[in-house]
Scaffold this active site. Structure first.
Site, PDB file in Angstrom:
ATOM      1  CE1 TYR A  52      19.781  -9.835  24.042  1.00 40.83           C
ATOM      2  CE2 TYR A  52      18.624 -11.486  24.218  1.00 40.83           C
ATOM      3  CZ  TYR A  52      19.397 -10.526  23.593  1.00 40.83           C
ATOM      4  OH  TYR A  52      18.625 -10.542  22.220  1.00 40.83           O
ATOM      5  NE  ARG A  88      21.454  -1.643  17.049  1.00 40.32           N
ATOM      6  CZ  ARG A  88      20.368  -2.471  17.922  1.00 40.32           C
ATOM      7  NH1 ARG A  88      20.850  -4.032  18.409  1.00 40.32           N
ATOM      8  NH2 ARG A  88      19.689  -2.583  19.009  1.00 40.32           N
ATOM      9  NE  ARG A 105      14.282  -5.961  16.329  1.00 44.50           N
ATOM     10  CZ  ARG A 105      15.352  -5.964  16.436  1.00 44.50           C
ATOM     11  NH1 ARG A 105      15.553  -3.916  16.845  1.00 44.50           N
ATOM     12  NH2 ARG A 105      15.897  -6.560  18.309  1.00 44.50           N
ATOM     13  CD  GLU A 129      26.088  -9.719  20.611  1.00 42.23           C
ATOM     14  OE1 GLU A 129      25.417  -9.608  19.881  1.00 42.23           O
ATOM     15  OE2 GLU A 129      25.397  -9.138  20.995  1.00 42.23           O
TER      16      GLU A 129
HETATM   17  P1  IDP Z   1      18.184  -4.303  20.177  1.00 44.27           P
HETATM   18  O1  IDP Z   1      17.126  -6.093  20.278  1.00 44.27           O
HETATM   19  O2  IDP Z   1      17.248  -3.738  19.447  1.00 44.27           O
HETATM   20  O3  IDP Z   1      19.461  -3.972  20.764  1.00 44.27           O
HETATM   21  P2  IDP Z   1      18.251  -4.418  23.327  1.00 44.27           P
HETATM   22  O4  IDP Z   1      17.239  -3.049  24.522  1.00 44.27           O
HETATM   23  O5  IDP Z   1      19.450  -5.375  23.609  1.00 44.27           O
HETATM   24  O6  IDP Z   1      17.451  -4.082  22.254  1.00 44.27           O
HETATM   25  O7  IDP Z   1      17.126  -5.596  24.381  1.00 44.27           O
HETATM   26  C1  IDP Z   1      17.273  -7.082  23.805  1.00 44.27           C
HETATM   27  C2  IDP Z   1      16.036  -7.445  23.707  1.00 44.27           C
HETATM   28  O8  IDP Z   1      15.269  -7.533  24.785  1.00 44.27           O
HETATM   29  C3  IDP Z   1      15.041  -6.784  23.016  1.00 44.27           C
HETATM   30  O9  IDP Z   1      15.889  -7.267  21.233  1.00 44.27           O
HETATM   31  C4  IDP Z   1      13.988  -7.358  23.039  1.00 44.27           C
HETATM   32  O10 IDP Z   1      13.577  -8.683  22.098  1.00 44.27           O
HETATM   33  C5  IDP Z   1      14.165  -7.417  24.353  1.00 44.27           C
HETATM   34  N1  IDP Z   1      13.360  -6.591  25.145  1.00 44.27           N
HETATM   35  C6  IDP Z   1      13.661  -4.910  24.937  1.00 44.27           C
HETATM   36  N2  IDP Z   1      13.932  -3.678  25.888  1.00 44.27           N
HETATM   37  C7  IDP Z   1      12.658  -4.984  26.369  1.00 44.27           C
HETATM   38  C8  IDP Z   1      10.755  -4.567  27.254  1.00 44.27           C
HETATM   39  O11 IDP Z   1      10.669  -3.592  27.415  1.00 44.27           O
HETATM   40  N3  IDP Z   1       9.846  -5.620  27.402  1.00 44.27           N
HETATM   41  C9  IDP Z   1       9.843  -6.865  27.295  1.00 44.27           C
HETATM   42  N4  IDP Z   1      11.785  -7.297  25.998  1.00 44.27           N
HETATM   43  C10 IDP Z   1      12.603  -6.330  25.916  1.00 44.27           C
HETATM   44 MG    MG Z   2      20.862  -5.183  22.247  1.00 46.84          MG
END
Ligand code: IDP
Ligand code: MG
Length: 136
Positions: A52, A88, A105, A129
């Site tokens: 990450y 996605r 989800r 990945e």
């Molecule tokens: P994604 O998983 O839909 O691609 P990303 O923005 O890449 O979303 O964020 C990675 C992961 O980080 C998310 O799946 C979620 O678990 C966590 N995450 C994203 N935004 C937040 C937030 O605002 N608060 C807490 N966790 C978050």
């Molecule tokens: Mg992501």
């Protein structure tokens, strides 16, 4: 013409903990994704931090990496036409509250952090990945 792609999917700890991994795999298969490789592992926190890294400046980065390494996950290579975007869409929005009907989800996500699945967000990141989990 062929645009068969591979993407990386992770069934996250909240879903594995609830024994949802088989149900989620069935959802993917029913949607036409082939599971090319899969493995159930628990990541070290340092691996989660590397995975990450793109989020390292975000306020939730530390909690995110603690969470991803908190229990077993299932990492999978999924294959299908346009699988990166297709996955996605099938995952649904990051926050399960915003996820559309029929998405993983929406069905299983608990909260923005415990949102049950990860999916690569571009063809380029899918390759990175997939190598992260399956290159050896
Ligand atoms: P994604 O998983 O839909 O691609 P990303 O923005 O890449 O979303 O964020 C990675 C992961 O980080 C998310 O799946 C979620 O678990 C966590 N995450 C994203 N935004 C937040 C937030 O605002 N608060 C807490 N966790 C978050
Ligand atoms: Mg992501």
């Amino acid at each position: 013409m062929s645009n068969i792609e591979q993407t990386l999917s992770i069934i996250k700890p909240d879903a594995v903990e609830r024994n949802l991994d088989n149900e989620i795999k069935e959802m993917f298969k029913n949607k036409g994704f082939k599971i090319i490789k899969e493995k159930k592992i628990q990541m070290a926190k340092s691996d989660a931090e590397q995975f990450y890294k793109v989020h390292e400046t975000k306020p939730f980065y530390n909690d995110l990496c603690t969470y991803l390494s908190s229990g077993p996950i299932v990492a999978m290579i999924l294959e299908k036409k346009n699988s990166v975007l297709g996955n996605r869409e099938f995952m649904g929005a990051t926050n399960p509250k915003d996820a559309g009907e029929g998405t993983i989800r929406k069905k299983y996500g608990i909260s923005i952090d415990k949102n049950s699945v990860h999916g690569s967000d571009s063809i380029e990141n899918a390759k990175i990945e997939i190598d992260f989990f399956f290159k050896d």
